[in-house]
Design a protein around this motif. Structure first.
Motif: not given
Length: 180
Positions: A65-66, A70-72, A74-77
Motif C-alpha cells: 500500500d506504500n 511516502t507520507r500518508n 501521497t501513498r501509491q499502491d
C-alpha cells in the motif's frame, strides 16, 4: 486484438481479492525453509550422516500500500508477483554439520514496472556446528544479505525512507554446554 496483459492483471486482481484471504505487507522477507534433517544435537540423538541437497521455490502475489515509502497523503499502491528460488546443501553428522543456504527474490510489479527486478534481494548463510563431546556443541553462522529495500536490514528501527541497494554481512557464534 485482445489485451493479454489485461487478462493477466484481471486474474492477479481476482486472486488477491478473493482467493488469498489475507494480503500481507508487500515488503516482508520470505524465510529459508529449515532442513528436513536438522540435527537434534540438544537432545543427544544421532543424526543420519550424509550429504543433502534441497532445492526449493516459493511464490506469491503481494499487495503493497506504500510502494515508495511516502507520507500518508501521497501513498501509491501496487500488486506484484514475487518468486523466490533457493538451494540448501549440507553435510550432516553427529560430530560435525555444515549447512549452506542461498535464495534470491524476483519481483514483477503490475503498475510500477520500473521496480521490476530479477534480483530484488538475495540472502545466503553458512552454518557450522561441531560437537566435540556429548555435552558441548560449538557453532557459527555467517551470512550475507543484499536488498533494494534497505529497511529490511535495519533491525533497530525498520525505518522506511527510500529504495536503494544495500548489503549486510553478519556472524553469530554460539556455544552450548549441557550438564549431565
Amino acid at each position: 486484438m485482445r489485451d493479454d496483459w489485461g487478462i493477466v492483471r484481471g486474474i492477479v486482481f481476482f486472486l488477491v481479492l478473493f482467493v488469498i484471504p489475507a494480503t500481507a505487507a508487500g515488503q516482508t522477507l520470505q524465510g529459508i525453509p529449515r532442513s528436513p534433517l536438522v540435527p537434534s544435537v540438544a537432545s543427544g540423538d544421532r543424526v543420519p550422516e550424509g550429504i543433502y541437497i534441497m532445492p526449493w521455490i516459493a511464490g506469491g502475489v503481494l499487495y503493497d500500500d506504500n510502494v515508495f515509502f511516502t507520507r500518508n497523503g501521497t501513498r501509491q499502491d501496487d500488486v506484484f508477483l514475487r518468486v523466490t528460488p533457493g538451494l540448501q546443501a549440507s553435510y550432516q553428522s553427529t560430530p560435525f554439520t555444515i549447512v549452506g543456504n542461498y535464495r534470491f527474490d524476483s519481483e514483477v510489479y503490475n503498475r510500477f514496472t520500473q521496480l521490476n527486478s530479477a534480483a530484488q534481494r538475495q540472502f545466503g548463510t553458512i552454518e557450522l556446528r561441531a560437537r566435540p563431546s556429548s555435552s558441548l556443541t560449538l557453532g557459527n553462522t555467517a551470512g550475507y544479505a543484499q536488498t533494494n529495500t534497505p529497511f529490511e536490514l535495519n533491525l533497530l528501527t525498520s525505518a522506511q525512507v527510500a529504495r536503494f541497494r544495500t548489503e549486510r554481512f553478519f556472524e553469530s557464534p554460539s556455544a552450548e554446554y549441557r550438564l549431565d
